[in-house]
Structure formats: C-alpha cells, structure tokens
Design a protein around this motif. Structure first.
Motif, PDB file in Angstrom:
ATOM      1  N   UNK A   1       0.738  -1.239   0.103  1.00 56.11           N
ATOM      2  CA  UNK A   1      -0.208  -0.043   0.179  1.00 56.11           C
ATOM      3  C   UNK A   1       0.818   1.247   0.270  1.00 56.11           C
ATOM      4  N   UNK A   2       2.238   1.164   0.195  1.00 57.04           N
ATOM      5  CA  UNK A   2       2.994   2.312   0.339  1.00 57.04           C
ATOM      6  C   UNK A   2       3.599   2.658  -0.885  1.00 57.04           C
ATOM      7  N   UNK A   3       3.439   1.679  -1.873  1.00 54.45           N
ATOM      8  CA  UNK A   3       4.151   1.834  -3.038  1.00 54.45           C
ATOM      9  C   UNK A   3       3.112   2.267  -3.956  1.00 54.45           C
ATOM     10  N   UNK A   4       3.923   3.244  -4.822  1.00 51.93           N
ATOM     11  CA  UNK A   4       3.091   3.595  -6.198  1.00 51.93           C
ATOM     12  C   UNK A   4       3.543   3.049  -7.536  1.00 51.93           C
ATOM     13  N   UNK A   5       4.543   2.406  -7.285  1.00 53.62           N
ATOM     14  CA  UNK A   5       5.246   1.664  -8.705  1.00 53.62           C
ATOM     15  C   UNK A   5       4.671   0.069  -8.600  1.00 53.62           C
ATOM     16  N   UNK A   6       5.225  -0.658  -9.507  1.00 57.36           N
ATOM     17  CA  UNK A   6       4.922  -2.084  -9.830  1.00 57.36           C
ATOM     18  C   UNK A   6       5.996  -2.794  -9.517  1.00 57.36           C
ATOM     19  N   UNK A   7       7.163  -2.465  -8.604  1.00 59.68           N
ATOM     20  CA  UNK A   7       8.377  -3.386  -8.659  1.00 59.68           C
ATOM     21  C   UNK A   7       7.991  -4.736  -7.670  1.00 59.68           C
ATOM     22  N   UNK A   8       8.373  -5.530  -7.802  1.00 58.67           N
ATOM     23  CA  UNK A   8       8.237  -6.745  -7.379  1.00 58.67           C
ATOM     24  C   UNK A   8       6.914  -7.371  -7.282  1.00 58.67           C
ATOM     25  N   UNK A   9       6.225  -7.041  -8.461  1.00 62.67           N
ATOM     26  CA  UNK A   9       4.756  -7.751  -8.433  1.00 62.67           C
ATOM     27  C   UNK A   9       4.772  -8.188  -9.897  1.00 62.67           C
ATOM     28  N   UNK A  10       5.592  -8.758 -10.616  1.00 64.64           N
ATOM     29  CA  UNK A  10       5.803  -9.141 -11.918  1.00 64.64           C
ATOM     30  C   UNK A  10       6.055 -10.662 -11.783  1.00 64.64           C
ATOM     31  N   UNK A  11       6.624 -11.289 -10.814  1.00 66.04           N
ATOM     32  CA  UNK A  11       6.876 -12.390 -10.321  1.00 66.04           C
ATOM     33  C   UNK A  11       5.892 -13.486  -9.613  1.00 66.04           C
ATOM     34  N   UNK A  12       5.928 -14.757  -9.726  1.00 64.56           N
ATOM     35  CA  UNK A  12       4.794 -15.404  -9.388  1.00 64.56           C
ATOM     36  C   UNK A  12       5.426 -16.073  -7.876  1.00 64.56           C
ATOM     37  N   UNK A  13       4.661 -16.309  -6.944  1.00 70.42           N
ATOM     38  CA  UNK A  13       5.103 -16.832  -5.831  1.00 70.42           C
ATOM     39  C   UNK A  13       4.366 -18.157  -5.344  1.00 70.42           C
ATOM     40  N   UNK A  14       5.331 -19.207  -5.139  1.00 64.74           N
ATOM     41  CA  UNK A  14       4.678 -20.395  -4.572  1.00 64.74           C
ATOM     42  C   UNK A  14       4.687 -20.554  -2.982  1.00 64.74           C
ATOM     43  N   UNK A  15       3.837 -20.688  -2.343  1.00 64.64           N
ATOM     44  CA  UNK A  15       3.555 -20.862  -0.816  1.00 64.64           C
ATOM     45  C   UNK A  15       3.042 -21.824  -0.331  1.00 64.64           C
ATOM     46  N   UNK A  16       3.187 -22.606   0.642  1.00 62.70           N
ATOM     47  CA  UNK A  16       2.415 -23.600   1.202  1.00 62.70           C
ATOM     48  C   UNK A  16       1.653 -23.087   2.225  1.00 62.70           C
ATOM     49  N   UNK A  17       0.492 -23.786   2.190  1.00 66.43           N
ATOM     50  CA  UNK A  17      -0.512 -23.202   2.974  1.00 66.43           C
ATOM     51  C   UNK A  17      -0.446 -24.012   4.410  1.00 66.43           C
ATOM     52  N   UNK A  18      -0.417 -23.583   5.537  1.00 71.67           N
ATOM     53  CA  UNK A  18      -0.187 -24.152   6.908  1.00 71.67           C
ATOM     54  C   UNK A  18      -1.061 -25.387   7.102  1.00 71.67           C
ATOM     55  N   UNK A  19      -0.588 -26.515   7.698  1.00 65.75           N
ATOM     56  CA  UNK A  19      -1.245 -27.667   8.082  1.00 65.75           C
ATOM     57  C   UNK A  19      -1.787 -27.580   9.316  1.00 65.75           C
ATOM     58  N   UNK A  20      -1.259 -26.624  10.349  1.00 67.42           N
ATOM     59  CA  UNK A  20      -1.879 -26.311  11.865  1.00 67.42           C
ATOM     60  C   UNK A  20      -1.727 -25.112  12.056  1.00 67.42           C
ATOM     61  N   UNK A  21      -2.545 -24.765  12.703  1.00 67.08           N
ATOM     62  CA  UNK A  21      -2.534 -23.227  13.354  1.00 67.08           C
ATOM     63  C   UNK A  21      -1.167 -22.989  14.087  1.00 67.08           C
ATOM     64  N   UNK A  22      -0.999 -21.496  14.326  1.00 65.02           N
ATOM     65  CA  UNK A  22       0.215 -21.192  14.800  1.00 65.02           C
ATOM     66  C   UNK A  22      -0.150 -21.142  16.538  1.00 65.02           C
ATOM     67  N   UNK A  23       0.645 -21.352  17.241  1.00 61.23           N
ATOM     68  CA  UNK A  23       0.533 -21.564  18.772  1.00 61.23           C
ATOM     69  C   UNK A  23       1.263 -20.331  19.466  1.00 61.23           C
ATOM     70  N   UNK A  24       0.609 -19.806  20.569  1.00 63.34           N
ATOM     71  CA  UNK A  24       1.220 -18.721  21.520  1.00 63.34           C
ATOM     72  C   UNK A  24       2.041 -19.354  22.338  1.00 63.34           C
TER      73      UNK A  24
END
Length: 101
Positions: free
Chosen positions: A12-35
C-alpha cells in the motif's frame, strides 16, 4: 499439503509495480500457529510454511508443482483499472466541475 501460486499485490505504500511481476509459490499451513505461554511469541511446528519459491511466470510455478507432486491452487491477480488522464484535462472548457484554486 497444498501450495498457493499467486502474484503478490503491491504494498500500500508503493506507487510503482516493482516486485509484482513474479509469481510466488507458498505452502498453506497444515496446523494453526500457537502462542508460546512464557514469552508470548507466535510459533509453529510447520516447517513448510517458511518456504517461498519465486518464479518468473505462472507456467514455471505450475510445472514445478506438478513435477514435484505438489497439490496446488492458482490465484489469478486482479489488475488495477487505470484511468488515463492528461494534465491539460484540468483546464478544459467542457470540464464537469468548476476549476478552483
């Protein structure tokens, strides 16, 4: 474990399109985070949630996932609607609103 393939939106703080042209593969979490009770830190035993793989195209990311037997979900990006407007349009005689200084 499913992977999510997407093109991240710009900050939200960017006005340009830098670092938005590449695709990202992320794994979804299997279990929730713990405190952690003593310090209050957030922890997880899921090591795959730390893995982020960047690709130049969507096809490369999909090919990687299928080659390695990873179940994946592709999310298409929402492109911003840009309205082309010239600076001289501020001074047109048929302008809808009044020009104030």
């Amino acid at each position: 474990m499913t992977a999510r393939i997407y093109r991240p939106a710009r900050n939200a703080m960017q006005s340009g399109t830098a670092k938005t042209e590449r695709w990202l593969l992320e794994f979804e979490p299997e279990q929730p985070r713990q405190i952690e009770p003593l310090m209050g830190w957030t922890s997880s035993a899921d090591m795959k949630s730390q893995v982020k793989l960047w690709f130049d195209t969507e096809d490369e990311a999909v090919a990687y996932a299928t080659r390695n037997g990873i179940a994946y979900r592709v999310e298409q990006p929402n492109m911003p609607k840009r309205r082309g407007m010239a600076y001289s349009d501020n001074f047109k005689f048929n302008r809808v609103g009044q020009w104030t200084h």
